[in-house]
Design a protein around this motif. Structure first.
Motif, PDB file in Angstrom:
ATOM      1  N   ILE A  39     -17.970 120.718 -11.194  1.00  0.00           N
ATOM      2  CA  ILE A  39     -17.712 119.597 -10.286  1.00  0.00           C
ATOM      3  C   ILE A  39     -18.665 119.634  -9.103  1.00  0.00           C
ATOM      4  O   ILE A  39     -19.244 118.635  -8.687  1.00  0.00           O
ATOM      5  CB  ILE A  39     -16.250 119.658  -9.799  1.00  0.00           C
ATOM      6  CG1 ILE A  39     -15.314 119.507 -11.000  1.00  0.00           C
ATOM      7  CG2 ILE A  39     -15.972 118.603  -8.754  1.00  0.00           C
ATOM      8  CD1 ILE A  39     -13.897 119.945 -10.691  1.00  0.00           C
ATOM      9  N   CYS A  40     -18.839 120.840  -8.572  1.00  0.00           N
ATOM     10  CA  CYS A  40     -19.660 121.007  -7.380  1.00  0.00           C
ATOM     11  C   CYS A  40     -21.092 120.542  -7.663  1.00  0.00           C
ATOM     12  O   CYS A  40     -21.712 119.841  -6.874  1.00  0.00           O
ATOM     13  CB  CYS A  40     -19.663 122.481  -6.981  1.00  0.00           C
ATOM     14  SG  CYS A  40     -20.391 122.761  -5.367  1.00  0.00           S
ATOM     15  N   GLU A  41     -21.587 120.943  -8.841  1.00  0.00           N
ATOM     16  CA  GLU A  41     -22.941 120.554  -9.212  1.00  0.00           C
ATOM     17  C   GLU A  41     -23.067 119.034  -9.247  1.00  0.00           C
ATOM     18  O   GLU A  41     -24.015 118.457  -8.725  1.00  0.00           O
ATOM     19  CB  GLU A  41     -23.256 121.129 -10.588  1.00  0.00           C
ATOM     20  CG  GLU A  41     -24.619 121.780 -10.662  1.00  0.00           C
ATOM     21  CD  GLU A  41     -24.747 122.553 -11.961  1.00  0.00           C
ATOM     22  OE1 GLU A  41     -25.641 122.218 -12.733  1.00  0.00           O
ATOM     23  OE2 GLU A  41     -23.925 123.448 -12.209  1.00  0.00           O
ATOM     24  N   GLN A  99     -18.675 133.857  -6.033  1.00  0.00           N
ATOM     25  CA  GLN A  99     -19.181 132.858  -5.101  1.00  0.00           C
ATOM     26  C   GLN A  99     -19.861 131.717  -5.861  1.00  0.00           C
ATOM     27  O   GLN A  99     -20.620 131.945  -6.812  1.00  0.00           O
ATOM     28  CB  GLN A  99     -20.190 133.506  -4.152  1.00  0.00           C
ATOM     29  CG  GLN A  99     -20.257 132.776  -2.824  1.00  0.00           C
ATOM     30  CD  GLN A  99     -21.236 133.470  -1.902  1.00  0.00           C
ATOM     31  OE1 GLN A  99     -22.285 133.920  -2.355  1.00  0.00           O
ATOM     32  NE2 GLN A  99     -20.897 133.593  -0.632  1.00  0.00           N
ATOM     33  N   CYS A 100     -19.570 130.496  -5.425  1.00  0.00           N
ATOM     34  CA  CYS A 100     -20.283 129.363  -6.016  1.00  0.00           C
ATOM     35  C   CYS A 100     -21.703 129.352  -5.448  1.00  0.00           C
ATOM     36  O   CYS A 100     -21.886 129.376  -4.234  1.00  0.00           O
ATOM     37  CB  CYS A 100     -19.571 128.064  -5.657  1.00  0.00           C
ATOM     38  SG  CYS A 100     -20.567 126.611  -6.015  1.00  0.00           S
ATOM     39  N   PRO A 101     -22.689 129.346  -6.333  1.00  0.00           N
ATOM     40  CA  PRO A 101     -24.073 129.399  -5.851  1.00  0.00           C
ATOM     41  C   PRO A 101     -24.510 128.102  -5.157  1.00  0.00           C
ATOM     42  O   PRO A 101     -25.536 128.065  -4.492  1.00  0.00           O
ATOM     43  CB  PRO A 101     -24.880 129.633  -7.137  1.00  0.00           C
ATOM     44  CG  PRO A 101     -24.011 129.109  -8.233  1.00  0.00           C
ATOM     45  CD  PRO A 101     -22.585 129.289  -7.788  1.00  0.00           C
ATOM     46  N   ILE A 102     -23.709 127.087  -5.320  1.00  0.00           N
ATOM     47  CA  ILE A 102     -24.121 125.800  -4.754  1.00  0.00           C
ATOM     48  C   ILE A 102     -23.585 125.624  -3.337  1.00  0.00           C
ATOM     49  O   ILE A 102     -24.301 125.280  -2.413  1.00  0.00           O
ATOM     50  CB  ILE A 102     -23.649 124.660  -5.667  1.00  0.00           C
ATOM     51  CG1 ILE A 102     -24.315 124.815  -7.051  1.00  0.00           C
ATOM     52  CG2 ILE A 102     -24.031 123.304  -5.070  1.00  0.00           C
ATOM     53  CD1 ILE A 102     -23.613 124.052  -8.131  1.00  0.00           C
ATOM     54  N   CYS A 103     -22.280 125.873  -3.205  1.00  0.00           N
ATOM     55  CA  CYS A 103     -21.696 125.654  -1.882  1.00  0.00           C
ATOM     56  C   CYS A 103     -21.318 126.969  -1.209  1.00  0.00           C
ATOM     57  O   CYS A 103     -20.820 126.967  -0.087  1.00  0.00           O
ATOM     58  CB  CYS A 103     -20.489 124.743  -1.982  1.00  0.00           C
ATOM     59  SG  CYS A 103     -19.129 125.472  -2.915  1.00  0.00           S
ATOM     60  N   THR A 104     -21.563 128.067  -1.923  1.00  0.00           N
ATOM     61  CA  THR A 104     -21.326 129.433  -1.407  1.00  0.00           C
ATOM     62  C   THR A 104     -19.875 129.696  -1.046  1.00  0.00           C
ATOM     63  O   THR A 104     -19.578 130.642  -0.336  1.00  0.00           O
ATOM     64  CB  THR A 104     -22.208 129.737  -0.158  1.00  0.00           C
ATOM     65  OG1 THR A 104     -21.779 128.900   0.924  1.00  0.00           O
ATOM     66  CG2 THR A 104     -23.655 129.512  -0.442  1.00  0.00           C
ATOM     67  N   SER A 139     -16.057 130.860  -2.082  1.00  0.00           N
ATOM     68  CA  SER A 139     -15.568 131.854  -3.039  1.00  0.00           C
ATOM     69  C   SER A 139     -14.412 131.301  -3.850  1.00  0.00           C
ATOM     70  O   SER A 139     -13.565 130.579  -3.318  1.00  0.00           O
ATOM     71  CB  SER A 139     -15.108 133.117  -2.297  1.00  0.00           C
ATOM     72  OG  SER A 139     -16.240 133.728  -1.732  1.00  0.00           O
ATOM     73  N   PHE A 140     -14.405 131.651  -5.135  1.00  0.00           N
ATOM     74  CA  PHE A 140     -13.348 131.179  -6.023  1.00  0.00           C
ATOM     75  C   PHE A 140     -12.952 132.293  -6.954  1.00  0.00           C
ATOM     76  O   PHE A 140     -13.735 133.229  -7.185  1.00  0.00           O
ATOM     77  CB  PHE A 140     -13.827 129.989  -6.848  1.00  0.00           C
ATOM     78  CG  PHE A 140     -14.127 128.788  -6.006  1.00  0.00           C
ATOM     79  CD1 PHE A 140     -13.139 127.848  -5.745  1.00  0.00           C
ATOM     80  CD2 PHE A 140     -15.397 128.594  -5.474  1.00  0.00           C
ATOM     81  CE1 PHE A 140     -13.426 126.744  -4.967  1.00  0.00           C
ATOM     82  CE2 PHE A 140     -15.665 127.495  -4.701  1.00  0.00           C
ATOM     83  CZ  PHE A 140     -14.681 126.564  -4.437  1.00  0.00           C
ATOM     84  N   ALA A 141     -11.756 132.171  -7.504  1.00  0.00           N
ATOM     85  CA  ALA A 141     -11.383 133.101  -8.555  1.00  0.00           C
ATOM     86  C   ALA A 141     -12.309 132.859  -9.734  1.00  0.00           C
ATOM     87  O   ALA A 141     -12.722 131.727 -10.002  1.00  0.00           O
ATOM     88  CB  ALA A 141      -9.933 132.862  -8.963  1.00  0.00           C
ATOM     89  N   LYS A 158     -15.116 126.000 -13.539  1.00  0.00           N
ATOM     90  CA  LYS A 158     -14.729 124.603 -13.434  1.00  0.00           C
ATOM     91  C   LYS A 158     -15.237 123.998 -12.119  1.00  0.00           C
ATOM     92  O   LYS A 158     -15.747 122.889 -12.066  1.00  0.00           O
ATOM     93  CB  LYS A 158     -13.208 124.459 -13.516  1.00  0.00           C
ATOM     94  CG  LYS A 158     -12.806 123.078 -13.970  1.00  0.00           C
ATOM     95  CD  LYS A 158     -11.445 123.141 -14.653  1.00  0.00           C
ATOM     96  CE  LYS A 158     -11.266 122.004 -15.641  1.00  0.00           C
ATOM     97  NZ  LYS A 158      -9.876 121.981 -16.151  1.00  0.00           N
ATOM     98  N   HIS A 159     -15.074 124.783 -11.075  1.00  0.00           N
ATOM     99  CA  HIS A 159     -15.509 124.273  -9.776  1.00  0.00           C
ATOM    100  C   HIS A 159     -17.018 124.007  -9.792  1.00  0.00           C
ATOM    101  O   HIS A 159     -17.501 122.989  -9.309  1.00  0.00           O
ATOM    102  CB  HIS A 159     -15.209 125.264  -8.659  1.00  0.00           C
ATOM    103  CG  HIS A 159     -16.023 124.997  -7.439  1.00  0.00           C
ATOM    104  ND1 HIS A 159     -15.682 124.019  -6.527  1.00  0.00           N
ATOM    105  CD2 HIS A 159     -17.199 125.527  -7.013  1.00  0.00           C
ATOM    106  CE1 HIS A 159     -16.613 123.994  -5.586  1.00  0.00           C
ATOM    107  NE2 HIS A 159     -17.545 124.897  -5.858  1.00  0.00           N
ATOM    108  N   GLN A 160     -17.752 124.922 -10.375  1.00  0.00           N
ATOM    109  CA  GLN A 160     -19.207 124.803 -10.337  1.00  0.00           C
ATOM    110  C   GLN A 160     -19.643 123.498 -10.996  1.00  0.00           C
ATOM    111  O   GLN A 160     -20.566 122.819 -10.531  1.00  0.00           O
ATOM    112  CB  GLN A 160     -19.832 125.983 -11.060  1.00  0.00           C
ATOM    113  CG  GLN A 160     -21.096 126.476 -10.356  1.00  0.00           C
ATOM    114  CD  GLN A 160     -21.573 127.765 -10.969  1.00  0.00           C
ATOM    115  OE1 GLN A 160     -20.841 128.756 -10.979  1.00  0.00           O
ATOM    116  NE2 GLN A 160     -22.762 127.752 -11.497  1.00  0.00           N
TER     117      GLN A 160
HETATM  118 ZN   LIG Z   1     -19.312 124.906  -5.038  1.00  0.00          ZN
END
Ligand SMILES: [Zn+2]
Ligand SMILES: [Zn+2]
Length: 158
Positions: free
Chosen positions: A22-24, A3-8, A10-12, A18-20
């Motif tokens: 960008i998300c951050e 789980q992304c801690p920022i947007c919650t 779920s990702f592989a 990588k997502h984190q």
């Molecule tokens: Zn995120």
């Protein structure tokens, strides 16, 4: 999955990193738009300072900035003035001890406009010269008789 801690969301696991990133970044951007300055300075002295500026104190601020160099100049001049007096006093002490002014190194050149001004002829001298000149000049000008006689009508100068 993780789980992304920022947007919650779920990702592989291998994609999450990588997502984190960008998300951050995108979240940080959103926050910046919100009001980063306020967040950083809230509760500090800077907050009131900023408020003052926002309240249209811009002109005052500018004036203050314009005045401050003047202040620094004055201070510098004063320091030079004090140094001048100190040098003159040292020279005087040297003379008092039986030495000669010629023994001393010449006083450092100074752009100080605060030289001592002779109250009689309004010329400026450094401290040592003024000490010698002013009593002389005073007796000369008092020997001249009534004021207003020197070279033309009075009130014409200055
Ligand atoms: Zn995120
Ligand atoms: Zn004079």
């Amino acid at each position: 999955m993780a789980q992304c801690p920022i947007c919650t969301r779920s990702f592989a696991k291998d994609r999450l990193e990588k997502h984190q990133e960008i998300c951050e970044k995108s979240h940080a951007k959103k926050r910046k738009v919100f009001d980063p300055v306020k967040m950083r300075v809230s509760g500090t002295e800077s907050e009131q300072y900023l408020k003052k500026i926002k309240q249209g104190g811009d002109k005052q601020q500018k004036n203050r900035y314009r005045q401050s160099p003047k202040k620094v100049d004055w201070r510098k001049q004063h320091e030079e003035f004090v140094a001048n007096i100190r040098a003159a006093k040292m020279a005087q002490a040297h003379v008092d001890a039986g030495g000669s002014l010629a023994d001393l190194p010449p006083p450092p050149p100074s752009e100080n406009p605060d030289y001592v001004q002779c109250p009689h002829c309004e010329r400026r001298f450094n401290e040592a010269a003024a000490e010698r000149h002013i009593p002389k000049c005073s007796s000369i000008s008092s020997n001249k008789g009534p004021p207003g006689k020197q070279g033309g009508k009075r009130g014409g100068r200055r």
